[in-house]
Design an enzyme around this catalytic site. Structure first.
Site, PDB file in Angstrom:
ATOM      1  N   LYS A  39      15.935  -8.013  -3.340  1.00  0.00           N
ATOM      2  CA  LYS A  39      14.788  -7.106  -3.215  1.00  0.00           C
ATOM      3  C   LYS A  39      14.320  -7.166  -1.771  1.00  0.00           C
ATOM      4  CE  LYS A  39      12.181  -4.388  -5.716  1.00  0.00           C
ATOM      5  NZ  LYS A  39      12.491  -3.589  -6.916  1.00  0.00           N
ATOM      6  N   ASP A  89      11.833   1.821  -4.400  1.00  0.00           N
ATOM      7  CA  ASP A  89      10.862   1.157  -5.269  1.00  0.00           C
ATOM      8  C   ASP A  89       9.512   1.778  -4.895  1.00  0.00           C
ATOM      9  OD1 ASP A  89      10.591  -1.285  -7.229  1.00  0.00           O
ATOM     10  OD2 ASP A  89       8.962  -1.600  -5.808  1.00  0.00           O
TER      11      ASP A  89
HETATM   12  P1  NDP Z   1       6.055   4.976  -6.906  1.00  0.00           P
HETATM   13  O1  NDP Z   1       5.690   4.585  -5.524  1.00  0.00           O
HETATM   14  O2  NDP Z   1       6.811   6.219  -7.143  1.00  0.00           O
HETATM   15  O3  NDP Z   1       4.732   5.048  -7.809  1.00  0.00           O
HETATM   16  C1  NDP Z   1       3.894   3.937  -7.954  1.00  0.00           C
HETATM   17  C2  NDP Z   1       2.709   4.339  -8.808  1.00  0.00           C
HETATM   18  O4  NDP Z   1       1.944   3.183  -9.096  1.00  0.00           O
HETATM   19  C3  NDP Z   1       1.767   5.299  -8.098  1.00  0.00           C
HETATM   20  O5  NDP Z   1       1.136   6.097  -9.070  1.00  0.00           O
HETATM   21  C4  NDP Z   1       0.775   4.358  -7.445  1.00  0.00           C
HETATM   22  O6  NDP Z   1      -0.494   4.947  -7.172  1.00  0.00           O
HETATM   23  C5  NDP Z   1       0.637   3.300  -8.503  1.00  0.00           C
HETATM   24  N1  NDP Z   1       0.278   2.012  -7.879  1.00  0.00           N
HETATM   25  C6  NDP Z   1       0.995   1.333  -6.938  1.00  0.00           C
HETATM   26  N2  NDP Z   1       0.360   0.214  -6.581  1.00  0.00           N
HETATM   27  C7  NDP Z   1      -0.781   0.181  -7.317  1.00  0.00           C
HETATM   28  C8  NDP Z   1      -1.855  -0.727  -7.410  1.00  0.00           C
HETATM   29  N3  NDP Z   1      -1.896  -1.840  -6.671  1.00  0.00           N
HETATM   30  N4  NDP Z   1      -2.828  -0.429  -8.300  1.00  0.00           N
HETATM   31  C9  NDP Z   1      -2.803   0.704  -9.065  1.00  0.00           C
HETATM   32  N5  NDP Z   1      -1.808   1.610  -9.005  1.00  0.00           N
HETATM   33  C10 NDP Z   1      -0.809   1.342  -8.159  1.00  0.00           C
HETATM   34  O7  NDP Z   1       6.824   3.699  -7.511  1.00  0.00           O
HETATM   35  P2  NDP Z   1       7.824   3.639  -8.738  1.00  0.00           P
HETATM   36  O8  NDP Z   1       7.386   4.568  -9.805  1.00  0.00           O
HETATM   37  O9  NDP Z   1       9.198   3.700  -8.214  1.00  0.00           O
HETATM   38  O10 NDP Z   1       7.596   2.125  -9.225  1.00  0.00           O
HETATM   39  C11 NDP Z   1       6.606   1.770 -10.189  1.00  0.00           C
HETATM   40  C12 NDP Z   1       6.951   0.431 -10.803  1.00  0.00           C
HETATM   41  O11 NDP Z   1       8.242   0.512 -11.424  1.00  0.00           O
HETATM   42  C13 NDP Z   1       7.060  -0.746  -9.822  1.00  0.00           C
HETATM   43  O12 NDP Z   1       6.658  -1.923 -10.470  1.00  0.00           O
HETATM   44  C14 NDP Z   1       8.559  -0.817  -9.533  1.00  0.00           C
HETATM   45  O13 NDP Z   1       8.957  -2.102  -9.092  1.00  0.00           O
HETATM   46  C15 NDP Z   1       9.103  -0.504 -10.915  1.00  0.00           C
HETATM   47  N6  NDP Z   1      10.482  -0.058 -10.959  1.00  0.00           N
HETATM   48  C16 NDP Z   1      10.880   1.054 -10.273  1.00  0.00           C
HETATM   49  C17 NDP Z   1      12.188   1.491 -10.350  1.00  0.00           C
HETATM   50  C18 NDP Z   1      12.640   2.762  -9.727  1.00  0.00           C
HETATM   51  O14 NDP Z   1      13.774   3.189 -10.029  1.00  0.00           O
HETATM   52  N7  NDP Z   1      11.848   3.431  -8.928  1.00  0.00           N
HETATM   53  C19 NDP Z   1      13.198   0.711 -11.089  1.00  0.00           C
HETATM   54  C20 NDP Z   1      12.668  -0.393 -11.849  1.00  0.00           C
HETATM   55  C21 NDP Z   1      11.361  -0.758 -11.736  1.00  0.00           C
HETATM   56  P3  NDP Z   1      -0.812   5.503  -5.690  1.00  0.00           P
HETATM   57  O15 NDP Z   1      -0.069   6.806  -5.599  1.00  0.00           O
HETATM   58  O16 NDP Z   1      -2.293   5.638  -5.663  1.00  0.00           O
HETATM   59  O17 NDP Z   1      -0.305   4.453  -4.746  1.00  0.00           O
END
Ligand code: NDP
Length: 452
Positions: A130, A170
């Site tokens: 990562k 991510d």
């Molecule tokens: P994105 O950046 O596309 O979206 C993240 C989302 O989570 C946004 O809505 C963001 O809000 C919100 N968010 C992020 N940090 C916080 C916080 N501290 N408090 C509240 N809301 C928060 O990321 P992904 O959708 O890719 O990833 C989301 C999760 O899924 C993570 O845990 C990631 O590790 C996991 N994941 C992702 C994969 C992938 O293929 N993308 C694969 C496996 C796991 P805002 O827009 O306001 O920042």
């Protein structure tokens, strides 16, 4: 857990905390795994003699570097970046890059550690890694993001390779960032090769990668229900987040007949009592993927929807919860509130979204709890398929990728059932099942290599 097991877990964790001070997220991820694995470690003298758990919790290496870039005003800026190459026993390191101001070594170590088990569960030959940076893409222009990505890759390219380490996206790293990173890699190396996954379809990306994590999470949730003779169809569903994972979890949940009531971002959550439909989802996609706006706009546009600033959705009554935002977004209190309101399944789209006390509460209440390692493995699985397509210089269509994704998610579910059955009532502890299922293959490889 027996007294002896608890004692051994505590003793192991004391040592780990001492060796890794100030890394609470990493401690949390290791404790969860250790609670599942300790009984089989204690039963197996070979695991003890070879210090399998000590070795598996120590990353192979961590690369830390400075990323200097120039903002639109011509000022220099500096960020810190990391690549944690955690374990390559069963394949090259594989895992995403995260750009978020909260990124630090503890967060990336927890993610790299989890990734090792997750990748093993997919059945594909991928090790765990990562990386990321404390760079905040929010509020930056496209040109600033491009200059940051180019500067980051100028350093990172020395440490990655299609047989060494293959990063992906991510939080904060989506199609735009992957494109800038890949463009710079190609320019530096004069090689067009599958060095990153999540690439655009025009340059080596896979159909279905964008949707894979969210779709896979809902497939896993459905497998858990089906194992009990039920279905997600008709169930009320809470989603947190509005990024890649959340959006495609909502899409698949709708397709499978669930009623999705909520989504969120870091400013708060939206509750739509009428449920999200296709038209509203198209609005969310445009809002978050194109315009990069805030979720309160949805509540302003769609009449009965409410925006709750600074809160999360876990107090809304529903049968299903899909946390898809970030780590530790479901506290013990949130878990109790979900249980009180009759939640039947919690399936983790995000990584470690549930605090350990919350996990314990769900298991005690016999909620169908799909841990991230299993439930969100669809993303990395399709990344693995992207690597295969790149190596073969072919591309599969959407149907083919989706068929393979479904089959991988079903296989992961079966592994969890095989290793997670508990008690006489056939309750499946998916946390235990995923941890043991992911561990066995990595451990077998490590034992075979000897003292490496
Ligand atoms: P994105 O950046 O596309 O979206 C993240 C989302 O989570 C946004 O809505 C963001 O809000 C919100 N968010 C992020 N940090 C916080 C916080 N501290 N408090 C509240 N809301 C928060 O990321 P992904 O959708 O890719 O990833 C989301 C999760 O899924 C993570 O845990 C990631 O590790 C996991 N994941 C992702 C994969 C992938 O293929 N993308 C694969 C496996 C796991 P805002 O827009 O306001 O920042």
């Amino acid at each position: 857990m027996s007294e002896r097991t608890q004692h051994e877990v505590d003793q192991f964790m004391n040592g780990l905390v001492k060796r890794n001070p100030g890394e609470p997220e990493f401690h949390q991820a290791v404790r969860e795994v250790t609670e599942s694995l300790m009984p089989i470690i204690l039963d197996n003298p070979e695991y003890q003699k070879t210090q399998i758990l000590e070795r598996m919790t120590e990353p192979d290496r961590i690369i830390i570097f400075r990323v200097t870039w120039e903002d639109d005003e011509g000022c220099f800026r500096a960020n810190r970046a990391w690549r944690v190459q955690f374990n390559n026993s069963i394949g090259p390191y594989k895992g995403g890059l995260r750009f978020h101001p909260d990124v630090n070594q503890s967060v990336l170590k927890f993610l790299g550690f989890e990734q090792t088990f997750k990748n093993s569960l997919t059945g594909l030959p991928m090790g765990g890694g990562k990386g990321g940076s404390n760079f905040n893409p929010k509020g930056k222009s496209d040109h600033e993001v491009m200059r940051f990505c180019q500067s980051m890759m100028t350093e990172l390219h020395r440490f990655i390779g299609e047989d060494t380490d293959i990063p992906a996206g991510d939080i904060g790293v989506g199609a735009r960032e992957i494109s800038y990173l890949f463009g710079q890699y190609k320019r530096l190396k004069n090689r067009f090769t599958g060095i990153l996954t999540g690439k655009g379809l025009a340059f080596g990306g896979s159909c279905g990668r964008r949707e894979a994590t969210g779709y896979g999470c809902v497939y896993f949730c459905e497998s858990m229900f089906q194992h009990r003779g039920e279905s997600i169809e008709g169930k009320r569903c809470l989603v947190s987040g509005s990024g890649n994972v959340a959006i495609y979890s909502i899409e698949k949940a709708l397709e499978m007949g669930a009623k999705v009531l909520t989504f969120s971002d870091s400013s708060g959550f939206v509750f739509d009592p009428d449920g999200i439909d296709e038209e509203k989802l198209a609005f969310i996609k445009d809002l978050k993927e194109v315009r990069r706006g805030r979720v309160n706009e949805y509540a302003e546009k769609f009449g009965r929807a409410e925006f709750h600033a600074g809160q999360n959705p876990w107090s809304v009554p529903a049968e299903v919860a899909l946390p898809c935002a970030t780590q530790n977004e479901i506290s013990e209190e949130d878990a109790q509130s979900l249980i009180k309101n009759g939640v039947q399944s919690v399936c983790e789209g995000a990584n470690m979204p549930t605090a350990l006390e919350g996990v314990h509460a769900f298991l005690k209440a016999k909620v169908l709890f799909g841990p991230a390692k299993a439930a969100n493995a669809g993303g990395v699985a399709v990344s693995g398929l992207e690597q295969s397509q790149n190596a073969l210089r072919i591309s599969w269509d959407h149907e083919e990728v989706d068929r393979r994704l479904k089959s991988i998610m079903r296989e992961i579910h079966s592994k969890c059932v095989e290793h997670g059955r508990e008690g006489d009532d056939q309750f499946v502890n998916y946390v235990k099942g995923a941890n043991i299922g992911g561990f066995l293959k990595v451990a077998e490889a490590m034992l075979a290599y000897g003292a490496v």
